[in-house]
Structures are given as structure tokens and as C-alpha cells.
Motif scaffolding. Structure first.
Motif, PDB file in Angstrom:
ATOM      1  N   SER A 969       8.444 -41.665  -1.467  1.00 32.17           N
ATOM      2  CA  SER A 969       7.181 -41.111  -0.975  1.00 32.17           C
ATOM      3  C   SER A 969       6.081 -41.210  -2.021  1.00 32.17           C
ATOM      4  O   SER A 969       4.898 -41.127  -1.687  1.00 32.17           O
ATOM      5  N   MET A 970       6.467 -41.380  -3.303  1.00 32.39           N
ATOM      6  CA  MET A 970       5.450 -41.581  -4.333  1.00 32.39           C
ATOM      7  C   MET A 970       4.679 -42.879  -4.119  1.00 32.39           C
ATOM      8  O   MET A 970       3.535 -43.009  -4.577  1.00 32.39           O
ATOM      9  N   LEU A 971       5.307 -43.835  -3.441  1.00 34.08           N
ATOM     10  CA  LEU A 971       4.640 -45.119  -3.215  1.00 34.08           C
ATOM     11  C   LEU A 971       3.774 -45.108  -1.962  1.00 34.08           C
ATOM     12  O   LEU A 971       3.201 -46.144  -1.611  1.00 34.08           O
ATOM     13  N   ASP A 972       3.693 -43.964  -1.261  1.00 32.49           N
ATOM     14  CA  ASP A 972       2.766 -43.899  -0.133  1.00 32.49           C
ATOM     15  C   ASP A 972       1.332 -44.136  -0.591  1.00 32.49           C
ATOM     16  O   ASP A 972       0.512 -44.677   0.151  1.00 32.49           O
ATOM     17  N   THR A 973       1.044 -43.714  -1.808  1.00 39.11           N
ATOM     18  CA  THR A 973      -0.308 -43.914  -2.329  1.00 39.11           C
ATOM     19  C   THR A 973      -0.642 -45.391  -2.483  1.00 39.11           C
ATOM     20  O   THR A 973      -1.820 -45.749  -2.520  1.00 39.11           O
ATOM     21  N   LEU A 974       0.371 -46.250  -2.569  1.00 37.75           N
ATOM     22  CA  LEU A 974       0.111 -47.688  -2.645  1.00 37.75           C
ATOM     23  C   LEU A 974      -0.610 -48.159  -1.394  1.00 37.75           C
ATOM     24  O   LEU A 974      -1.546 -48.971  -1.462  1.00 37.75           O
ATOM     25  N   LEU A 975      -0.207 -47.641  -0.240  1.00 34.77           N
ATOM     26  CA  LEU A 975      -0.867 -48.009   1.013  1.00 34.77           C
ATOM     27  C   LEU A 975      -2.250 -47.391   1.099  1.00 34.77           C
ATOM     28  O   LEU A 975      -3.199 -48.031   1.580  1.00 34.77           O
ATOM     29  N   TYR A 976      -2.399 -46.158   0.605  1.00 31.13           N
ATOM     30  CA  TYR A 976      -3.698 -45.507   0.670  1.00 31.13           C
ATOM     31  C   TYR A 976      -4.696 -46.205  -0.251  1.00 31.13           C
ATOM     32  O   TYR A 976      -5.861 -46.368   0.103  1.00 31.13           O
ATOM     33  N   GLN A 977      -4.230 -46.594  -1.443  1.00 27.94           N
ATOM     34  CA  GLN A 977      -5.139 -47.262  -2.380  1.00 27.94           C
ATOM     35  C   GLN A 977      -5.582 -48.632  -1.884  1.00 27.94           C
ATOM     36  O   GLN A 977      -6.637 -49.123  -2.285  1.00 27.94           O
ATOM     37  N   SER A 978      -4.788 -49.238  -1.039  1.00 27.49           N
ATOM     38  CA  SER A 978      -5.138 -50.575  -0.553  1.00 27.49           C
ATOM     39  C   SER A 978      -6.425 -50.560   0.258  1.00 27.49           C
ATOM     40  O   SER A 978      -7.037 -51.613   0.471  1.00 27.49           O
ATOM     41  N   PHE A 979      -6.826 -49.401   0.752  1.00 26.30           N
ATOM     42  CA  PHE A 979      -8.085 -49.319   1.488  1.00 26.30           C
ATOM     43  C   PHE A 979      -9.266 -49.616   0.559  1.00 26.30           C
ATOM     44  O   PHE A 979     -10.271 -50.206   0.985  1.00 26.30           O
TER      45      PHE A 979
END
Length: 1230
Positions: A969-979
Motif C-alpha cells: 500500500s506504500m506504493l499507492d502513492t506511485l499511482l497518485y504521483q503519476s498525475f
């Protein structure tokens, strides 16, 4: 019909089944005479005239061709074709009227609007009649003499004449009659059209009764004039107008194809009900009081408002009993109707609060918003998304619309009521598969749509299927809305390939866990890079490592166009490594990669042969992006003067340009005549290290120097020769301890991919696929008789990964560990400890890789761990299990994993265990020490950082900092940062080895030994690596000695001497076969580490140092008479610990004997629990290096230089290799 066959056709019309005399049946001419050319035009054929008979009569050529053309469309000759008309019932007069008045949405809407206008007109005409009527002028029927009437309060009798008769003008009467006739005819027509067999049901409807009361009397007055002044309660038409308005709103919603708003309808109904009650009471009391005080219309309205509001002033009261009775009736009706209406309104309001209502169309057109689609929204997921999304300054004005099919959680509701989020976050309960809900969320106007999978589902495949359908539905509804999709299983990734950004959880998870085994704490490194932070965490801590660790955690990846950059603009036309080194030295930024303008692929460390252009996009690691940085130049002139003063060192034929000397200020450059390629030593000496102390020409008193980084690499550069020899040496010159039983590996692409969409990676492969029976570690077969890990005699330590099933994601654990750029001598055997037997397809995919085995078992079974060779392993990876997701309490999903890992941590303290957890908050239970004061202090620090609003409050937990625990779940931010950073997913995949772009480098690590400390600082190490091997360091994994004790501070200060020397060593140091330590380890390339000179590398010396330290502790304690009691308690504690350790050791050894396994290799004293480790991302250039530091490197692709070099460059490299080592090959053999 055809002209020449008119007679035959006529005959056939008379008798369909018989032929006329002298001819054939219809469609065939009576005589075979030829047709004129003018008659060859063929009309549209009619199948009823084309029934064909067997050829018994001669036909003309035209009819023969026509018969062949129509034969396949003809019907049986005995059946004539009948034309069928459909929906003939709708052609009747009644159905057409019903279609116009009822069924058709738009026409029925017009009819209802006309009806509503008529009812309002009647109410308006009634008010006009009341204002024009004055009872004092006389009362009576039309044409009768008028009588005056005066109200007498003392009389109890009521004069009914003012109630029965009113004064109505002729023009007003005519208008009311016309309106009444129209309303009557419309009502009768609708009764006729809606009649379904029960006439009484239509007659006794309230609306019909009211219509008759308000229309029939007016029609009667046409034929009986005296009744023209008769009172008719026309004001009751307000209720009919209310009913017409409700139906009109429903038709309006249907006509514009919009979902009906129940909330709007209910509010409208409530308002109309109140209005009708007040209007009815006002008109009724005003009329009845004509026989009383003769109240005006305004006074009656005032009385109704005061009465219905329960104020009741008493200044206006009804005088006669009929008006009093009306007031009682109206109050009773209000007490019954209004509470029901309010109850319905409150219920709908609560439902609206649950569903979230709609996102305003006006707001969607004027403001920007993104949509978050999830199947179930948890508070942790919501806060992670909001904190990461709004961490970027340019997203502060965005709205977040959450579309979720479930009801809002209580915790989520409380968070969304906080003013910080309530103005920017909108929760809508609905499904992404319904266009109505997507329209409510204004998906077509959204800037992006994030579709997240529910990882807490037991059936992760079903969760992926739901995500896929959501992505398809959103793409179908809003094709221009960018999609950011999270997929759990890699085999489902190709279904959402159309999305702009896709993150596959299992791909990233297993690749990250694999790199953790060879590059320590890769999971922590990646997690810190993809989280937004300002580097303010831990700055108030008294611990030096926490301040430095927190400061470096603020580094992130940014991008800038080189021609617009102050960091890199001056390096246009220079090599990539030259720009990387000087940008790091001058500005402290770490240049890691770039992207050409004409190429979409991102290249990490393309090497020194890559020349930078102004159109290149540079990717760098820094605390903040360049646009938010201020540049302060200090002592620039002093540095220039200092640079020119050092120019005298470079006199001679090989001196450097002046600007190169100035740029590399702070180091002393050496002549380039001694930089030719040297063979890499396969032994353990320091001559094979790229950080080896350089050989000085002349006096040995001069400070060791480092070669400068060249602006442009020449054809005789060291890089391709060194890298290629590095790749070939470990295949051609096996070390002595490998003996003669060496299996030659080949480099190639895996022939069988377990799923669609896996990126092809060049790997070490077996020449011939291994049989499936040979992949089983604990069972022998006809090819070999090995039944345990000891019998295989592996030269390197094992890597064990425990998983529930052999999913396709596990394939990505093997590929990074078998990539072609990993030296063969450092390939660790991989053992898959699986709860369930793998299927045939997975075995087919892994049978081509060397030293990959599987075994059925579980980590909670000690026998399974011992059989798979846990005592011969350096790393044990425990992956999260799907079956644990079904815990009743959400956060208890990790309970079994945590307890099992804690048991292994106690049984095998020297084993490096990497654990994957479902919830990041549970990482505080890893390696739990109940009474450790230091862990308690870290817990308080975490709470303080969370209160300060940090997105990385968990970063100071020791298991996370050391890379021992990880949550996907720590890598969920990877998808958010892609915006905001659309390059983050490709860069992360390149770092993890999931993608291998030609020419792009890869992540690896190297260890700093005692002999490498002559470099002193991280900045000098940066220069050394850039100049010698073109490698870009991006961070340090540092391990420090630390004492974790349950004793008080004063006692701990006295007992600290007795800590084993072994506790201060790096937990990641390499070990040879079955415990013997050697110089190479982990993810570092061979020839990097130096051995022999470090006394910590000798186990015997360490074991001897343990009793020596204890004797020293005893001697010191004897001289301390005041601490005798403390010393005794310390010895008791040590005895207790020793007895517990011995008990655990005996347990393990007894189980090994029972299983028939040799007990040699189990070292119960090898305990590394008294160290702490952490990651420093892009530390400052003046950071001092320490022993056992592990440096993260991005090494350039060795094959890129081979593929891109010219023929002359290849020959130069080959000559260089021949002069260096005749036994090595000149290129990597694929």
C-alpha cells in the motif's frame, strides 16, 4: 409486372397455383419471342411474382438470366408470400390519442403544462372575483333583486345567503365558463383514454371529483342563468394544479433523459402542500366569514399564517361556526399531512447524505476535479490519497470526487467533515458501471480518474475483474478522461492496456522483494522516493541519524528540460557522467536519467558516450524541483583562483583543459597515462576493486588522487572494456572452489512467459530446460538424488521466498535475480516455499532459469523451513497471503504473518527476513521488543510526526528504515504521483528491473570496506565512480552499532562493554559456502569488496573476542565496588538470555536430527540484533563514508555500448582487452 407478361401475371393473380392456357405460371412469358433492347431494363423484383417452375417451356435469354439471379431468393411454389404489418393496434384513433396525451414524453409534457396553467388561471380568476365582490352592495341570484345583510353578533342564526351567492361580473363569468368547459372536456378525454374496465375507480378518484365540482356548475349556468352568481369553490383547483405540477416534473425528467431527483421532488411537494393548505384556508375562511365579520383576503391570509405557525395572537378569530369548523378541519389536515411530508423529506435528506448527491455541472465547468473510483473506501486509503494528492502546490484548487458503491464509513464521514477536506472532497455513493452515477460525478469533465482495486478481497482475481469493468465503463462513457488504474495480478494487466498509467501490484511487489535480497532496503529506497516530503521529519530529534535520515528522505525525482535548466544548461554537449558529477558537486542534485525529444523511452544513466542536448529532458533527485530553488553563489572568484593555481600539476603531453580543472576543483587529478584497462582479479585482493587505492608514480607521501571525469569519452575509454570483461570473466575463468562441475549458462530471453504483457529481459538461462522433477528441492528423482539443500553443495547462500500460491507475479521475483547484468558467480539459489503445489504453466516458465527450486510447505512449520535450507540462507522473504485477508478485524489480517516472522527472528537471528504486510501501521510489531526504551521513544517520535502532518510518520520504525518490512500500500502513492509526474512509473519499473529499455542502466549496490575509506567523502566517491566505471551513486545504506536493552540507562552504561564485537558488524556481509565469509556479497559486482585485511571477516577471531570482552567486563566490574548489585543483575540477565538461546538452539538441532539433516551450519551465537540501519538518499557531497556502507548505484547498460559502438571502436576495445587479459573474451556472448 413486365409488359410482355401482363396477361400471364394477371392469370396468376386469379389463380396462384395454376398456369394460364398456353403459357406458364407468373413470371414466365407466354411465348419465347425475343424482347427488344429497350425492354431490357429490369425493375425492382417483387418476390410475390418470382415463383419459379421447373424448366418445361423454352424461355428467352433474359428470363433465363433473371431466373438464375432470383432463384436463391424464391420461396416454395406452393406457398404465396403475405405482407405482414406490425403494431396495427396503434393505428386506431384511441391509441393515437393515448400516444399524444399520455405515452409520448414531450407531447404529454405540453399537455400537463397547459393543464397546470389552466388551474393557476382559475385560482387567479377566483382572487379577482373576491377583490371585485362586496357583500355590502347586495346579495342575491343573477337577475334577482339584491338584499343587504348586516352581521349581528348577538344573534345565533346564520344568514346563508352571503355564503351561497356572490357577485360575478359577466365578463368574468364568461372566462370562467370557457376555462371550465376546456377542463371538463380534457378530464373526460383522459378518463376515456385511461379506462381499463373499472369505471368506478375512475369516478371516485379525488382529482375527478374536484374537477366535477369546479367545472359542472359553470356549465349548468349556461342553461340556467339565475345560477350564474352561485358560489363555486374554484380555489380547490390549487390541489389539481399541485397534482399537475408533480406529473409535469416527472415528464420533464423523462423528456430530457435525466434521472429523477427524489430530493427535489419531495421538497417541491412539501412546498406545494404548504402553499395549498394556506391558500385553501385563506379562501375558505374569507368566504365563510362573509356571513360574519366579512374579513378581507389579506386578513384571512394573516389569520392562517398565525394559526398554522402555532403562534395564535387571537386578534383575528372566526365568528360563525362554519368558519370555525373549517379551521379545525384545516388544522387536523395539517397535523396529518405535514409530518408525513417532513418525514419523507428527512428520510430523503439522510439518503442523499449517504449517496452524496451530484457534483454541480457549473462547478465541473469552472473548476477542475478528479474522480476516485473504489469498491470500498477505508480511512487509510483515503488519507494516503488526500495527503499525497494535495501535497503538490498546483493541485490545491482541485476537487476530489469519490465514487464508491458502499455507504460511507463512520470514520470516513468524520474525516470529510473536517473543514480542510469538506470544501474539496465530495463523496458520491454509486457505481462506475452506471452511466447515471458517472454523470453525477461529471466524469466527462474530469481531469483524471483513479481506479483502485480492493486488495483486502480474498479473491484477488475477482477484485481485478471488477477493476477491469470499471475501467471499461469509464472509457466508454468518457473516452477523453485519463485513466490511472491499479491492477493486482499481472495476467489481468493487458485488459487495461489502453489506460494512460497502470500499476500492477504483484509485479512491483515481487520485484522489490527480490532486489531487497541483493540491494538492501530497496523497498525503503523506492518508498521514500515516491512519497512527497519536505525533508522536515526528525529534525527536532536528538539523534543524529534520525535528523540525517529524515532530511535525506525529502529527496524526490523531478524533471526539467535541459535548455531551460540552471542545473544542467552549462553541460550541453558534454557527456552524461560529466554532467552528473559536476551537477552533484556544484548543486547537490543527482542526475539519474534523461529522455530524448524524439524518443519516448526514459534512459537511466545512458553512460559517458551519451552527449547531452538542449532538447533533452533530464531526471534528477533533489529535495525540491529547480523552479522552487534559490541559487546563492559564494566565493566563486576564490575558487577560480584556486583552480588556476592547481593547473601546474597538469603540465606535459596529457594535461587537461583549463575549464575541466576548474570544474573538478577540490580533487587532485592524476595523469591519464596509467588509466588503461587492467584485468579484474578473481581472488579477493584489493587489486580488483574499482575503489582500490591508485598506484602513485614517484613519492608515496602524496595524497591519493582521483581521475577527473572527462567531458567527452574517447575511443580508448575504460568503460566498455571493463564492463565487458566483467561480464565475460565470471563465465570463462571459474574460481578454484567451483571445481570442474560447472554448468555453463547462456544469456537469452526466457522462452515461456507466464502471462501476457511481461517485459522481455535478457537473463541467465540453462542451455536445456530442467525437468519438472528436478525443480523439487526436497525430493530426489531419476536425474539426481538430492533431498535437502545441503546435498546440492551450493556455493552461494540461498534466497527463500514464502508464498501461498505460485502466482504469475512470483515470476517477477526470479527475473531480476537472473538478469544478464548480474555476475554469474553471485547468482544465489532461489527456493520457493509454497503452501500449494504450483501448476504446470508456472513450472514451464521457471524451468529455464538456473538454480530455481520449489518446495511445498509453510513458514509456520519449522520442519518445512529446515528442509528448504533456512540455515544456509542469507535472505528469507515472507510474502503476504491472500487467505489472511478475511480477518474479521481489518488490521488483524497480518497477525499470523507477524507472529510467524517473530518466531523465525528468535530461532534464526542471523537470518535477514523481509516481510510484506497488508497494513503499514502493523510494522511496529516486527522484531517487537516489549520493554525496549528506545523502541518506545521511536513510537513517540512517530506519533509526533503524524501530528505534524507528515506523510512518512512510519519512516523511523527500525524495521522499515532497515528494509526488513514492506507494505504494497506504500506504493499507492506511485499511482497518485503519476498525475503530476507521468514519468514516475517508468522510472520505478526501470529501477526494479521490470522493464529493460536498451541503453538504460540498472540498480545495483556495492559495499565500502576498510580499504576503501581513503576516498573519505561521498562526493569523492561520486567522482571516483563516474571517472572509472561511469556509475551514478544515488544513496547509501548505512548500518550503525546500537544497544537495545531493557536495563536502566546507568546499568546499561556499565554493561555496554560486554556487547559482542560481532554486534557492530554489518548484517549484510557476505558468507561463503555454509557460513564461511568471503569478499563478495549481496548485490555488488565481484571484484568490488576487499577481504583479508579486515579482522571482522574472520569468524574465529570474533568468537575469541567474545570471551575476551566478557573477561574485560568482569575485571572492570570488580574495580567498581558500588555497582556490585547491578553487576549481579546483569549476569543473571545474561544467564537468562543465554539459557533461552540455548533452549531455542536445542529445539532447532533436535528437529534437524529428527529430519536427518546435518546440524553443522546452525550458529546460534550469530546475532545481529544490536544494529540499526537506514537509507540516505542523495546525501550531501561532504558526507563521510563509514565502514560497511552499501552504496546504491545506477550502472550503465554494458550491451548498449557494444550495440552502439562503431567498428573501429570495437577493434580498439578488443585490442585493449587483449593487452589486459588474453583469456577474456572481447564481447559478451549471448
Amino acid at each position: 409486372m413486365y409488359p410482355h407478361c401482363r396477361g400471364c401475371c394477371a392469370a396468376s393473380g386469379a389463380s396462384a397455383g395454376q398456369a394460364p392456357p398456353g403459357g406458364v405460371r407468373m413470371g414466365v412469358p407466354c411465348s419465347p419471342r425475343p424482347l427488344p433492347e429497350s425492354s431490357l431494363c429490369v425493375r425492382e423484383p417483387r418476390l410475390s411474382h418470382l415463383s419459379i417452375r421447373p424448366l418445361s417451356v423454352l424461355m428467352c435469354p433474359l428470363h433465363s438470366a433473371l431466373r438464375l439471379h432470383v432463384e436463391e431468393f424464391s420461396l416454395d411454389s406452393s406457398v404465396s408470400q403475405v405482407q405482414v404489418e406490425f403494431y396495427v393496434n396503434e393505428n386506431t384513433f384511441k391509441e393515437r390519442l393515448k400516444l399524444f396525451f399520455i405515452k409520448n414524453q414531450r407531447s404529454s409534457l405540453r399537455i400537463r403544462l397547459f393543464n397546470f396553467s389552466l388551474k393557476l388561471l382559475t385560482c387567479l380568476l377566483y382572487i379577482v372575483r373576491v377583490l371585485l365582490d362586496d357583500p355590502a352592495l347586495g346579495i342575491g341570484c343573477w337577475g334577482c333583486p339584491k338584499q343587504n345583510y348586516t352581521f349581528n353578533e348577538s344573534s345565533s342564526e346564520i344568514n346563508w345567503a352571503p355564503i351561497l351567492w356572490v357577485e360575478r361580473k359577466v365578463a368574468l363569468w364568461a372566462i370562467q365558463v370557457i376555462v371550465a368547459i376546456i377542463s371538463f372536456l380534457e378530464t373526460m378525454l383522459l378518463i376515456y383514454l385511461s379506462y381499463k374496465g373499472n369505471i368506478w375507480e375512475q369516478i371516485f378518484r379525488v382529482s375527478f371529483i374536484l374537477e366535477m365540482i369546479n367545472t359542472l356548475p359553470f356549465i349548468i349556468t349556461i342553461f340556467w342563468p339565475p345560477l350564474r352568481n352561485l358560489f363555486i369553490p374554484v380555489f380547490l383547483n390549487c390541489w389539481l394544479a399541485k397534482h399537475a405540477l408533480e406529473n409535469m416534473i416527472n415528464d420533464f425528467h423523462r423528456a430530457i433523459l435525466r434521472s429523477q431527483s427524489a430530493m427535489f421532488n419531495q421538497v417541491l411537494i412539501l412546498f406545494c402542500t404548504l402553499l395549498c393548505l394556506v391558500f385553501t384556508g385563506t379562501c375558505g375562511i374569507q368566504h365563510l366569514e362573509r356571513a360574519g365579520d366579512n374579513l378581507s383576503l389579506l386578513t384571512s391570509f394573516y389569520f392562517c399564517i398565525v394559526t398554522f405557525s402555532t403562534v395564535g395572537y387571537g386578534d383575528v378569530t372566526p365568528k360563525i361556526w362554519p368558519s370555525q369548523l373549517l379551521v379545525v378541519i384545516m388544522i387536523c389536515v395539517a397535523l396529518v399531512v405535514l409530518p408525513l411530508q417532513f418525514e419523507e423529506l428527512v428520510y430523503l435528506w439522510m439518503e442523499r447524505q449517504k449517496s452524496g448527491g451530484n457534483y454541480s455541472r457549473h462547478r465541473a465547468q469552472t473548476e477542475k476535479h478528479v474522480i476516485l473510483c473504489v469498491s470500498s473506501l477505508k480511512i487509510d486509503l483515503l488519507m494516503d490519497f488526500l495527503n499525497e494528492f494535495y501535497a503538490h502546490p498546483r493541485l490545491q484548487d482541485y476537487y476530489v470526487v469519490i465514487l464508491c458503491p458502499t455507504e460511507m464509513d463512520i470514520q470516513v464521514r468524520r474525516v470529510l467533515q473536517i473543514p480542510l477536506w469538506s470544501q474539496r472532497v465530495i463523496y458520491l455513493q454509486g457505481s462506475a458501471l452506471k452511466d447515471q452515477d458517472l454523470m453525477r460525478a461529471k466524469m466527462d469533465n474530469g481531469e483524471a480518474c483513479f481506479i483502485l482495486s480492493s486488495r483486502n478481497e480474498v479473491d484477488r482475481t475477482a477484485a481485478d475483474h471488477q477493476t477491469i469493468l470499471r475501467a471499461w465503463a469509464v472509457k466508454d462513457f468518457a473516452p477523453n478522461c485519463p485513466l490511472y488504474v491499479q491492477i493486482l495480478k499481472p495476467e489481468n494487466k493487458f485488459h487495461v492496456k489502453f489506460a494512460e498509467h497502470v500499476v500492477c501490484e504483484e509485479e512491483c511487489k515481487y520485484a522489490m522483494l527480490a532486489l531487497n535480497c541483493i540491494c538492501p532496503a530497496t523497498s525503503t529506497l523506492i518508498t521514500l522516493l515516491v512519497h512527497t516530503s519536505r525533508g522536515q521529519e526528525g529534525q527536532d530529534s536528538p539523534e543524529q541519524w534520525q535528523r540525517m535520515y529524515g532530511r535525506c528522505s525529502g529527496n524526490e525525482v523531478y524533471h526539467v528540460r535541459m535548455g531551460d535548466s540552471k542545473f544542467f544548461r552549462e553541460y550541453e554537449g558534454k557527456s552524461f557522467t560529466y554532467a552528473a558529477f559536476h551537477a552533484h558537486k556544484k548543486y547537490g542534485v543527482c542526475l539519474i536519467g534523461l529522455k530524448r525529444e524524439d524518443n519516448k523511452s526514459i534512459l537511466l544513466n545512458p553512460g559517458p558516450r551519451h552527449i547531452l542536448a538542449a532538447s533533452d529532458t533530464c531526471f534528477y533527485i533533489n529535495i525540491t524541483k529547480e523552479e522552487n530553488s534559490a541559487f546563492i553563489f559564494k566565493q566563486e572568484e576564490k575558487q577560480k583562483r584556486k583552480g588556476f593555481a592547481g593547473q601546474g600539476l597538469y603540465e606535459g603531453s596529457s594535461r587537461l583543459p583549463v575549464h575541466s580543472i576548474i570544474a573538478s576543483m577540490g580533487t587532485v587529478a592524476m595523469d591519464l597515462q596509467n588509466t588503461e584497462c587492467r584485468p579484474t582479479q578473481s581472488g579477493g585482493g584489493s587489486g580488483g576493486s574499482k575503489l582500490a587505492l591508485p598506484t602513485e608514480n614517484g613519492s608515496g607521501s602524496r595524497r591519493p588522487s582521483i581521475a577527473p571525469v572527462l567531458e567527452v569519452a574517447d575511443s580508448s575509454a575504460l568503460l566498455p572494456c571493463d564492463l565487458l570483461s566483467d561480464q565475460s570473466e565470471d563465465e570463462m575463468t571459474p574460481s578454484e572452489d567451483e571445481g570442474l562441475s560447472v554448468v555453463e549458462y547462456v544469456k537469452g530471453y526466457p522462452p515461456n512467459s507466464p502471462y501476457i504483457g511481461s517485459s522481455p529481459t535478457l537473463c541467465h538461462l540453462l542451455p536445456v530446460k530442467a525437468p519438472f522433477c528436478c525443480l523439487r528441492l526436497d525430493k530426489g528423482c531419476k536425474h539426481n538424488s538430492y533431498e535437502d539443500a545441503k546435498a546440492y553443495g551450493f556455493k552461494n547462500k540461498l534466497i527463500i521466498v514464502s508464498a501461498e500460491t505460485a502466482g504469475n507475479g512470483l515470476y517477477n521475483f526470479i527475473v531480476p535475480l537472473r538478469a544478464y547484468y548480474r555476475p554469474r558467480r553471485e547468482l544465489n539459489p532461489i527456493v520457493l516455499l509454497l503452501d500449494n503445489k504450483p501448476d504446470h504453466h508456472f513450472l514451464e516458465a521457471i524451468c529455464c532459469f538456473p538454480m530455481v527450486y520449489y518446495m511445498e510447505g509453510s513458514v509456520d512449520n519449522l520442519d518445512s523451513l529446515l528442509r528448504c535450507g533456512v540455515i544456509y540462507a542469507d535472505n528469507l522473504v515472507v510474502a503476504d497471503k491472500e487467505s489472511t485477508m478475511s480477518a474479521e478485524e481489518d488490521y488483524m489480517a497480518d497477525a499470523k504473518t507477524i507472529v510467524n516472522v517473530q518466531t523465525m527472528f528468535r530461532l534464526f537471528p542471523s537470518l535477514s527476513i523481509t516481510t510484506e504486510l497488508t497494513h503499514p501501521s502493523n510494522m511496529r510489531f516486527m522484531q517487537f521488543r516489549a520493554k525496549d526504551s528506545y523502541s518506545l521513544a521511536l513510537s513517540k517520535l512517530e506519533k509526533r510526526e503524524r501530528e505534524n502532518g507528515s506523510n512518512l510518520a512510519f519512516m523511523f520504525r527500525l524495521p522499515f528504515a532497515a528494509g526488513r518490512v514492506f507494505s504494497i500500500s506504500m506504493l499507492d502513492t506511485l499511482l497518485y504521483q503519476s498525475f503530476v509526474k507521468d514519468y514516475m512509473i517508468p522510472i520505478t519499473r526501470l529501477l526494479l528491473g521490470l522493464d529493460t529499455t536498451p541503453g538504460s542502466g540498472y540498480l545495483c549496490a556495492m559495499k565500502i570496506s576498510e580499504d576503501d575509506l581513503w576516498i573519505r567523502t561521498y562526493g569523492r566517491l561520486f567522482q571516483k565512480l563516474c571517472s572509472s566505471s561511469a556509475e551514478i551513486p544515488i544513496g547509501i545504506y548505512r548500518t550503525q552499532c546500537h544497544v537495545f536493552s531493557t536495563e536502566p540507562p546507568d546499568l546499561r552504561a556499565q554493561s555496554q562493554v560486554s556487547v559482542s564485537v560481532e554486534d557492530c558488524e554489518d548484517t549484510r556481509e557476505a558468507k561463503g559456502p555454509w557460513g564461511a565469509r568471503v569478499g563478495t556479497s549481496g548485490g555488488s559486482t565481484h571484484g568490488r569488496h576487499t577481504v583479508g585485511s579486515d579482522p571482522a571477516e574472520h569468524p574465529l577471531l570474533r568468537r575469541k573476542s567474545l570471551p575476551w570482552a566478557r573477561r574485560l567486563s568482569r575485571k572492570g566490574s570488580r574495580h567498581t565496588g558500588n555497582a556490585a548489585a547491578e553487576w549481579i543483575s546483569q549476569q543473571r540477565l545474561s544467564l537468562y538470555r543465554r539459557s533461552e538461546r540455548q533452549e531455542l538452539s536445542e529445539l532447532v538441532k533436535n528437529r534437524m536430527k529428527h529430519l536427518g539433516l546435518p546440524t553443522t551450519g546452525y550458529d546460534e551465537m550469530n546475532d545481529h540484533q544490536n544494529t540499526l540501519s537506514y537509507v540516505l538518499i542523495n546525501p550531501p557531497p561532504d558526507t563521510r563514508l563509514e565502514p560497511n556502507d552499501i552504496v546504491y548505484l545506477i550502472r550503465s547498460d554494458p550491451l548498449a555500448h557494444v550495440a552502439s559502438s562503431s567498428q573501429s571502436r570495437k577493434s580498439s576495445c578488443s585490442n585493449k582487452l587483449a593487452s589486459c587479459n588474453p583469456e577474456t573474451r572481447d564481447e559478451t556472448q549471448l
